[in-house]
Scaffold this active site. Structure first.
Site, PDB file in Angstrom:
ATOM      1  CB  SER A 139      37.965  42.814  30.456  1.00  8.02           C
ATOM      2  OG  SER A 139      39.248  42.577  30.987  1.00  8.02           O
TER       3      SER A 139
ATOM      4  N   GLY B 236      36.520  40.147  36.745  1.00  6.42           N
ATOM      5  CA  GLY B 236      36.637  40.338  38.193  1.00  6.42           C
ATOM      6  C   GLY B 236      36.017  41.636  38.694  1.00  6.42           C
TER       7      GLY B 236
ATOM      8  CD  GLU C 209      40.905  40.275  29.103  1.00 11.67           C
ATOM      9  OE1 GLU C 209      41.185  39.091  28.816  1.00 11.67           O
ATOM     10  OE2 GLU C 209      40.852  40.693  30.270  1.00 11.67           O
TER      11      GLU C 209
ATOM     12  CG  ASP D 228      50.704  47.438  28.527  1.00  7.93           C
ATOM     13  OD1 ASP D 228      50.190  47.682  29.637  1.00  7.93           O
ATOM     14  OD2 ASP D 228      51.882  47.074  28.383  1.00  7.93           O
ATOM     15  CB  ALA D 229      46.290  50.015  31.426  1.00 11.32           C
TER      16      ALA D 229
ATOM     17  CE1 TYR E  11      40.997  39.522  51.113  1.00  9.17           C
ATOM     18  CE2 TYR E  11      43.232  38.650  51.196  1.00  9.17           C
ATOM     19  CZ  TYR E  11      41.893  38.540  51.517  1.00  9.17           C
ATOM     20  OH  TYR E  11      41.450  37.471  52.254  1.00  9.17           O
TER      21      TYR E  11
ATOM     22  CE1 TYR F  74      46.727  39.487  47.838  1.00  9.29           C
ATOM     23  CE2 TYR F  74      46.879  41.349  49.330  1.00  9.29           C
ATOM     24  CZ  TYR F  74      46.547  40.831  48.111  1.00  9.29           C
ATOM     25  OH  TYR F  74      46.034  41.660  47.141  1.00  9.29           O
TER      26      TYR F  74
ATOM     27  CG  LEU G 298      34.968  37.591  45.854  1.00 12.31           C
ATOM     28  CD1 LEU G 298      34.234  38.740  45.221  1.00 12.31           C
ATOM     29  CD2 LEU G 298      34.024  36.407  46.042  1.00 12.31           C
TER      30      LEU G 298
ATOM     31  CB  THR H  19      39.425  37.196  40.118  1.00  7.91           C
ATOM     32  OG1 THR H  19      40.647  37.428  40.819  1.00  7.91           O
ATOM     33  CG2 THR H  19      38.276  37.860  40.860  1.00  7.91           C
TER      34      THR H  19
HETATM   35  P1  NAI Z   1      41.258  40.115  37.277  1.00  7.64           P
HETATM   36  O1  NAI Z   1      42.388  39.269  36.845  1.00  7.64           O
HETATM   37  O2  NAI Z   1      39.893  39.540  37.214  1.00  7.64           O
HETATM   38  O3  NAI Z   1      41.220  41.499  36.429  1.00  7.64           O
HETATM   39  C1  NAI Z   1      42.364  42.156  36.001  1.00  7.64           C
HETATM   40  C2  NAI Z   1      42.008  43.202  34.956  1.00  7.64           C
HETATM   41  O4  NAI Z   1      43.210  43.900  34.605  1.00  7.64           O
HETATM   42  C3  NAI Z   1      41.452  42.630  33.637  1.00  7.64           C
HETATM   43  O5  NAI Z   1      40.476  43.510  33.132  1.00  7.64           O
HETATM   44  C4  NAI Z   1      42.673  42.657  32.712  1.00  7.64           C
HETATM   45  O6  NAI Z   1      42.365  42.740  31.321  1.00  7.64           O
HETATM   46  C5  NAI Z   1      43.336  43.930  33.185  1.00  7.64           C
HETATM   47  N1  NAI Z   1      44.769  44.024  32.843  1.00  7.64           N
HETATM   48  C6  NAI Z   1      45.787  43.247  33.258  1.00  7.64           C
HETATM   49  N2  NAI Z   1      46.955  43.711  32.741  1.00  7.64           N
HETATM   50  C7  NAI Z   1      46.647  44.791  31.997  1.00  7.64           C
HETATM   51  C8  NAI Z   1      47.411  45.712  31.224  1.00  7.64           C
HETATM   52  N3  NAI Z   1      48.728  45.624  31.123  1.00  7.64           N
HETATM   53  N4  NAI Z   1      46.753  46.695  30.578  1.00  7.64           N
HETATM   54  C9  NAI Z   1      45.389  46.826  30.652  1.00  7.64           C
HETATM   55  N5  NAI Z   1      44.622  45.996  31.391  1.00  7.64           N
HETATM   56  C10 NAI Z   1      45.254  44.995  32.057  1.00  7.64           C
HETATM   57  O7  NAI Z   1      41.620  40.589  38.747  1.00  7.64           O
HETATM   58  P2  NAI Z   1      40.800  41.040  40.039  1.00  7.64           P
HETATM   59  O8  NAI Z   1      40.904  39.974  41.054  1.00  7.64           O
HETATM   60  O9  NAI Z   1      39.488  41.603  39.680  1.00  7.64           O
HETATM   61  O10 NAI Z   1      41.751  42.202  40.577  1.00  7.64           O
HETATM   62  C11 NAI Z   1      41.505  43.576  40.368  1.00  7.64           C
HETATM   63  C12 NAI Z   1      42.052  44.328  41.572  1.00  7.64           C
HETATM   64  O11 NAI Z   1      41.305  43.935  42.736  1.00  7.64           O
HETATM   65  C13 NAI Z   1      43.523  44.031  41.867  1.00  7.64           C
HETATM   66  O12 NAI Z   1      44.152  45.204  42.300  1.00  7.64           O
HETATM   67  C14 NAI Z   1      43.434  43.039  43.014  1.00  7.64           C
HETATM   68  O13 NAI Z   1      44.576  43.030  43.815  1.00  7.64           O
HETATM   69  C15 NAI Z   1      42.234  43.587  43.767  1.00  7.64           C
HETATM   70  N6  NAI Z   1      41.586  42.662  44.700  1.00  7.64           N
HETATM   71  C16 NAI Z   1      41.255  41.388  44.342  1.00  7.64           C
HETATM   72  C17 NAI Z   1      40.715  40.525  45.260  1.00  7.64           C
HETATM   73  C18 NAI Z   1      40.359  39.104  44.917  1.00  7.64           C
HETATM   74  O14 NAI Z   1      40.204  38.290  45.833  1.00  7.64           O
HETATM   75  N7  NAI Z   1      40.214  38.777  43.683  1.00  7.64           N
HETATM   76  C19 NAI Z   1      40.435  40.949  46.658  1.00  7.64           C
HETATM   77  C20 NAI Z   1      40.731  42.332  46.896  1.00  7.64           C
HETATM   78  C21 NAI Z   1      41.318  43.142  45.962  1.00  7.64           C
END
Ligand code: NAI
Length: 386
Positions: free
Chosen positions: A49, A51, A74, A110-111, A223, A233, A271, A273
């Site tokens: 949803s 990032g 969400e 909850d996934a 990351y 990190y 990035l 997020t």
């Molecule tokens: P985000 O916070 O934008 O997205 C997280 C997603 O997980 C959302 O869709 C949220 O609804 C979902 N979510 C959270 N808990 C949940 C649950 N219990 N059940 C179902 N859905 C759930 O985060 P982002 O930054 O996009 O992170 C995604 C992945 O990318 C992570 O593994 C993060 O470590 C990795 N990542 C992020 C970077 C960054 O700089 N933002 C860089 C490299 C990797």
């Protein structure tokens, strides 16, 4: 009602429905402009949803013309409280996908729970048949297991405390921040939440129900970043979870050789997020990096990253990885000239040159956009249905 941003620390407690739609539409347009990708046709995205997960879903749907199932957690609107951005993003995505004749189904649950997985598999079985790609993009603060036990993920160094420059987002003051080291219990809990166990559960359940296509591919995001942020990190609690994720990728590929499934880690760019803005010390690095990468004309957001992953790294004929079998979307961030310049600025940064050396505007633009604010073509004075 009229919706305005309400910022508390590193989070905004409101989200604008029209702005979130704009955010989704801009990403769709970006992918469409780049043309069709010869990629998967049935894709499951866990964490779909916001990032990286949202960008992945958009790339799969509008680049590959894939049917998608998205899982997210969400908040719906209630009373005068807006929904969370991911809720509005998902609504907008579904509408746009359907307009384009693409199947899009979302499960806002909850996934980590078995029940959610079963619901998703029932939908896949009934409506899609088999899945050719699974993207695991969860960023969760906690996980509740079937026995009711709650595990929390923390962002802390391991072994000793870590002190570095930090940017106070509210006051724009640069000062030294110190993070105390994690206990072993905290390390273990973070691995339980953000490591590969749940990813493996999803894949195993899909396989048990015979819902994986031959030659399916699964990706989870990771990351690494510069040495500067290693203590908090790469060598910290979250880094341990990411190492577990990487080991899980190898295990999954081995376990499912009979159907030719391949599991990869994609190391992505830093990035802004919702998940990353919660990490201490890191936002200052982000703002410096953004400025350097923009000056060099190589800055990317989530959608540019996932689009490039699909087009150039995964579905261009052969999968392009490093020698540890990882996809590297952080290649531009980690380029020698980019890192040298970012570190040069890091050493000289202080309150008086902050706005000159770092991309504060870019950081805040991304932050506001995440919640659907700051788009020049959205009328924020207009009443909206939340
Ligand atoms: P985000 O916070 O934008 O997205 C997280 C997603 O997980 C959302 O869709 C949220 O609804 C979902 N979510 C959270 N808990 C949940 C649950 N219990 N059940 C179902 N859905 C759930 O985060 P982002 O930054 O996009 O992170 C995604 C992945 O990318 C992570 O593994 C993060 O470590 C990795 N990542 C992020 C970077 C960054 O700089 N933002 C860089 C490299 C990797």
């Amino acid at each position: 009602m009229i919706v305005e941003p309400r910022i508390k620390g590193f989070i905004c407690t409101t989200a604008h429905p029209d702005g979130c739609r704009e955010n989704v539409i801009r990403q769709i347009e970006f992918v469409k402009k780049n043309g069709i990708i010869n990629g998967p046709k049935k894709v499951l995205i866990i964490g779909a949803s916001t990032g990286y997960g949202l960008a992945s879903r958009i790339t799969a749907a509008f680049g590959c013309q894939a049917d998608t199932i998205g899982i997210m957690y969400e908040r719906e609107a209630s009373g005068k409280r807006t929904a969370s951005p991911g809720w509005y993003n998902t609504k907008a995505f579904e509408e746009e996908a359907r307009k384009a004749g693409l199947y899009a189904y979302s499960i806002n649950k909850d996934a980590f729970l078995r029940q959610t997985k079963e619901e998703a598999m029932d939908v896949i079985e009934k409506n899609l048949g088999k899945i050719d790609m699974i993207i695991y993009s969860l960023a969760a603060p906690r996980r509740t297991t079937e026995d009711g036990q709650v595990y929390e993920s923390v962002l802390k160094p391991i072994g000793e405390k870590f002190s570095e420059k930090s940017w106070n987002l509210t006051t724009n003051v640069i000062s030294e921040a110190t993070i105390e080291p994690a206990t072993q219990e905290e390390v273990d809990q973070t691995v339980k939440v953000m490591g590969g166990e749940d990813w493996q559960d999803w894949i195993r359940m899909l396989a048990e129900r015979n819902l994986l296509s031959n030659g399916a591919v699964t990706i989870a995001y990771s990351y690494i970043g510069p040495e500067l942020t290693y203590p908090v990190y790469y060598n910290g609690t979250i880094g341990m979870a990411k190492k577990h994720l990487q080991k899980t990728a190898q295990d999954l590929t081995t376990e499912f050789t009979s159907i030719g499934m391949k599991a990869y880690i994609s190391v992505n760019k830093a990035l802004v997020t919702q998940a990353s803005s919660a990490i201490p010390i890191v936002p200052l690095y982000f703002a410096l990096l953004y400025q350097v990468m923009k000056e060099k004309g190589i800055h990317e957001g989530c959608i540019e990253q996932t689009d490039r992953m699909f087009r150039e790294k995964l579905f261009s004929g052969r999968v392009i990885t490093d020698d540890e079998n990882r996809i590297r979307l952080d290649d531009l961030e980690m380029r020698k000239d980019v890192q040298e310049e970012t570190m040069r600025r890091w050493k000289m940064i202080h309150c008086n040159n902050l706005s000159e050396l770092a991309d504060l505007k870019g950081y805040w633009d991304d932050f506001y956009h995440m919640f659907g604010f700051g788009f020049s073509n959205v009328d924020y004075t207009k009443e909206v249905e939340i």
